[in-house]
Scaffold this motif. Structure first.
Motif, PDB file in Angstrom:
ATOM      1  N   UNK A 144      -4.630  -1.559   5.399  1.00 17.79           N
ATOM      2  CA  UNK A 144      -3.035  -1.745   5.299  1.00 17.79           C
ATOM      3  C   UNK A 144      -2.791  -2.210   6.803  1.00 17.79           C
ATOM      4  N   UNK A 145      -3.413  -1.787   7.975  1.00 18.79           N
ATOM      5  CA  UNK A 145      -3.150  -2.372   9.058  1.00 18.79           C
ATOM      6  C   UNK A 145      -3.233  -3.795   9.399  1.00 18.79           C
ATOM      7  N   UNK A 146      -4.420  -4.395   8.905  1.00 19.75           N
ATOM      8  CA  UNK A 146      -4.530  -5.595   8.804  1.00 19.75           C
ATOM      9  C   UNK A 146      -3.749  -6.620   8.035  1.00 19.75           C
ATOM     10  N   UNK A 147      -3.392  -5.982   6.874  1.00 18.04           N
ATOM     11  CA  UNK A 147      -2.531  -6.797   6.011  1.00 18.04           C
ATOM     12  C   UNK A 147      -1.163  -6.868   6.745  1.00 18.04           C
ATOM     13  N   UNK A 148      -0.789  -5.813   7.019  1.00 10.13           N
ATOM     14  CA  UNK A 148       0.690  -5.999   7.724  1.00 10.13           C
ATOM     15  C   UNK A 148       0.901  -6.445   8.983  1.00 10.13           C
ATOM     16  N   UNK A 149      -0.309  -6.484   9.525  1.00 12.76           N
ATOM     17  CA  UNK A 149      -0.125  -7.215  10.919  1.00 12.76           C
ATOM     18  C   UNK A 149      -0.479  -8.717  10.827  1.00 12.76           C
ATOM     19  N   UNK A 150      -0.898  -9.152   9.646  1.00 16.18           N
ATOM     20  CA  UNK A 150      -1.238 -10.548   9.569  1.00 16.18           C
ATOM     21  C   UNK A 150      -0.214 -11.792  10.026  1.00 16.18           C
ATOM     22  N   UNK A 151      -0.362 -12.492  10.770  1.00 20.74           N
ATOM     23  CA  UNK A 151       0.572 -13.512  11.160  1.00 20.74           C
ATOM     24  C   UNK A 151       1.156 -14.015  10.188  1.00 20.74           C
ATOM     25  N   UNK A 152       2.547 -14.437   9.984  1.00 23.04           N
ATOM     26  CA  UNK A 152       3.395 -15.141   9.193  1.00 23.04           C
ATOM     27  C   UNK A 152       3.366 -16.486   9.353  1.00 23.04           C
ATOM     28  N   UNK A 155       3.563 -13.379   0.870  1.00 25.88           N
ATOM     29  CA  UNK A 155       2.339 -13.324   1.466  1.00 25.88           C
ATOM     30  C   UNK A 155       2.030 -11.549   1.086  1.00 25.88           C
ATOM     31  N   UNK A 156       2.939 -10.652   1.499  1.00 31.74           N
ATOM     32  CA  UNK A 156       2.680  -9.338   1.558  1.00 31.74           C
ATOM     33  C   UNK A 156       3.803  -8.529   0.666  1.00 31.74           C
ATOM     34  N   UNK A 157       3.447  -7.852  -0.055  1.00 25.41           N
ATOM     35  CA  UNK A 157       4.190  -7.247  -0.981  1.00 25.41           C
ATOM     36  C   UNK A 157       3.788  -5.562  -0.950  1.00 25.41           C
ATOM     37  N   UNK A 175       2.563 -17.400  -5.874  1.00 26.24           N
ATOM     38  CA  UNK A 175       1.460 -18.212  -5.612  1.00 26.24           C
ATOM     39  C   UNK A 175       0.893 -17.942  -4.214  1.00 26.24           C
ATOM     40  N   UNK A 176       1.868 -17.512  -3.291  1.00 28.40           N
ATOM     41  CA  UNK A 176       1.339 -17.473  -1.938  1.00 28.40           C
ATOM     42  C   UNK A 176       0.812 -15.992  -1.583  1.00 28.40           C
ATOM     43  N   UNK A 177       0.866 -15.033  -2.419  1.00 35.11           N
ATOM     44  CA  UNK A 177       0.799 -13.786  -2.421  1.00 35.11           C
ATOM     45  C   UNK A 177      -0.921 -13.334  -2.030  1.00 35.11           C
ATOM     46  N   UNK A 178      -0.984 -12.505  -0.927  1.00 33.44           N
ATOM     47  CA  UNK A 178      -2.474 -12.140  -0.734  1.00 33.44           C
ATOM     48  C   UNK A 178      -2.395 -10.513  -0.633  1.00 33.44           C
ATOM     49  N   UNK A 179      -1.642  -9.906  -0.353  1.00 33.84           N
ATOM     50  CA  UNK A 179      -1.659  -8.367  -0.094  1.00 33.84           C
ATOM     51  C   UNK A 179      -0.590  -7.877  -1.301  1.00 33.84           C
ATOM     52  N   UNK A 180      -1.185  -6.710  -2.192  1.00 33.50           N
ATOM     53  CA  UNK A 180      -0.056  -6.407  -3.203  1.00 33.50           C
ATOM     54  C   UNK A 180      -0.592  -4.805  -3.231  1.00 33.50           C
ATOM     55  N   UNK A 181       0.565  -4.044  -2.892  1.00 30.32           N
ATOM     56  CA  UNK A 181       0.520  -2.754  -3.102  1.00 30.32           C
ATOM     57  C   UNK A 181       1.604  -1.990  -3.824  1.00 30.32           C
ATOM     58  N   UNK A 182       1.404  -1.230  -5.143  1.00 21.24           N
ATOM     59  CA  UNK A 182       2.464  -0.976  -5.791  1.00 21.24           C
ATOM     60  C   UNK A 182       1.994   0.892  -6.068  1.00 21.24           C
ATOM     61  N   UNK A 183       1.108   1.243  -5.139  1.00 24.16           N
ATOM     62  CA  UNK A 183       0.766   2.537  -5.292  1.00 24.16           C
ATOM     63  C   UNK A 183       1.809   3.699  -5.097  1.00 24.16           C
ATOM     64  N   UNK A 184       1.292   4.924  -5.906  1.00 19.11           N
ATOM     65  CA  UNK A 184       2.296   5.898  -5.576  1.00 19.11           C
ATOM     66  C   UNK A 184       3.655   5.738  -6.150  1.00 19.11           C
ATOM     67  N   UNK A 185       3.588   5.337  -7.656  1.00 16.29           N
ATOM     68  CA  UNK A 185       5.150   4.983  -8.113  1.00 16.29           C
ATOM     69  C   UNK A 185       5.145   5.926  -9.362  1.00 16.29           C
TER      70      UNK A 185
END
Length: 446
Positions: free
Chosen positions: A10-18, A137-139, A159-169
């Protein structure tokens, strides 16, 4: 360690450069950040209008005309253009937002990162308008109360999406085959929902995956063979579902895999010996399945493996000879049908902190070499057919905080030194003739 690995992703994904943007609320150097786009401000205010209760205090900061340089919490803009590129809203313990995700969020056409995390009471469906966020890129919409299905067609346009989390719903229905169209995905986390059916074959196209977590759903079918083609995969968690069939041998080719959990399913057959080739593996959880046959000896030679849980299966044969324990700290093989006896080489597991062999068919004597396991804190040998006595040199195992020898065929004096003379009587019950504190004293032979 598993929690740490998930947090690291999570840290690496949300800290990735935009995409080369300097995502900030203010400019750098002599150039001030342009004021935010009126269209972006309207989209953000539309999101705010969809939230009926906000105890986090975040949305209270969304005031004034400038959403870039005006202190709007969670909002970040590109320094060169003033367009909103990141919206990251994360709650603190005990705080929440109540409401829905407004379709107006689709108006943030330059958005690259969208995080609405642990708000607890944001419900409704994931709006179709998110399909307009083609730069995303991050959702991360995890830890909310979102309902409905996983929007396959919406996600397929990102098509640019790299990180997807819909957990805990509270998402339900089948996994969308359209996921396979987003071939740049590196992370998918759909854990903790109510999803059903199997893993679509279209997922086989996701060759860039590094993290796949579908635990704690209602998924079924077989564990797909194609998962073994995800050569970058570091975490695979399909636990707490209803997967059946056999464990695919192809998983043995995942040389970067650090965390593998298939626990609490209906997986049958033998543990593939190829799993013993996973040199990066640190945690292997296969507990509460229908696995049979022997435990592959190769598992105990994995250099980074610290946790091995094979409990609640139908494993047979004897425990293998331990040529070396690597970094193993946790070994649980309880509730199987393992026979033979405890090998004296178990002392080579020098870093082991927890050992549970309870509820098997293990016989023979307790090897005195176990006294050399100085790191041991938890020892459960209960409900077996172990004979002989508890070795006297166990008095040196002062770090043991929990031990149980009940339900065996042990006899003789309990080691009369801490901690073994301080455990409750229940820890020694239902044996042949154990005696000494905490049981009645041993009788002297005249």
């Amino acid at each position: 360690a598993r929690t740490m690995l998930r947090a690291l992703f999570l840290l690496l994904a949300t800290a990735a450069p935009l995409s080369g943007h300097a995502a900030a609320g203010t400019g750098s150097g002599d150039k001030p950040t342009p004021p935010c786009s009126p269209a972006d401000r309207a989209a953000l205010l539309g999101f705010k209008a969809g939230i009926t209760v906000d105890t986090t205090g975040i949305l209270a900061t969304w005031a004034g005309d400038d959403c870039c340089g005006g202190g709007w919490e969670g909002v970040a803009c590109a320094a060169a253009t003033g367009r909103v590129v990141s919206l990251r809203l994360q709650s603190q313990p005990g705080r929440y937002m109540n409401g829905t995700i407004s379709p107006s969020i689709g108006g943030l056409e330059f958005l690259e990162s969208l995080v609405v995390r642990d708000m607890g009471r944001i419900g409704g469906v994931i709006p179709d308008a998110l399909s307009r966020l083609v730069r995303l890129q991050q959702l991360y919409l995890e830890g909310n109360a979102l309902a409905g299905g996983v929007p396959g067609k919406v996600l397929s346009r990102m098509t640019s999406l790299r990180y997807l989390s819909l957990a805990g719903n509270r998402l339900e229905g089948r996994l969308p085959r359209e996921h396979g169209d987003v071939r740049g995905l590196q992370q998918i986390n759909l854990a903790g929902n109510r999803l059903t059916g199997g893993i679509p074959s279209s997922y086989g196209s996701l060759s860039s995956l590094e993290y796949l977590d579908m635990s704690s759903n209602l998924l079924s079918g077989v564990v797909p063979e194609f998962l073994g083609r995800f050569k970058n995969l570091a975490l695979l968690d399909l636990s707490n579902n209803s997967f059946s069939g056999e464990m695919p041998a192809s998983l043995g080719g995942l040389r970067h895999l650090a965390d593998l959990s298939l626990s609490h399913n209906k997986i049958a057959g033998r543990i593939p010996p190829q799993i013993g080739s996973l040199r990066s593996l640190s945690s292997l959880a296969l507990d509460d399945n229908l696995l049979v046959g022997p435990i592959p000896k190769s598992l105990f030679g994995l250099p980074k493996l610290w946790r091995l849980d094979l409990s609640k299966n139908k494993l047979t044969s004897a425990l293998p000879d331990f040529a070396g324990g690597g970094s193993l700290k946790w070994l649980d093989v309880s509730r199987n049908a393992i026979g033979g006896q405890i090998p004296s080489s178990i002392s080579k597991l020098g870093d082991l902190e927890r050992l549970d062999i309870s509820r098997n068919r293990v016989g023979g004597v307790i090897p005195a070499t176990m006294a050399a396991m100085a790191s041991l804190e938890w020892l459960d040998l209960s409900s077996n057919a172990i004979v002989g006595r508890i070795p006297d040199n166990f008095t040196g195992m002062t770090g043991v905080r929990h031990a149980s020898f009940r339900g065996n065929k042990l006899c003789g004096r309990i080691p009369q030194a801490p901690p073994f003379n301080r455990f409750p009587a229940a820890a020694y019950a239902h044996n042949l003739c154990l005696c000494g504190k905490p049981l009645p004293p041993c009788r002297k032979i005249s």
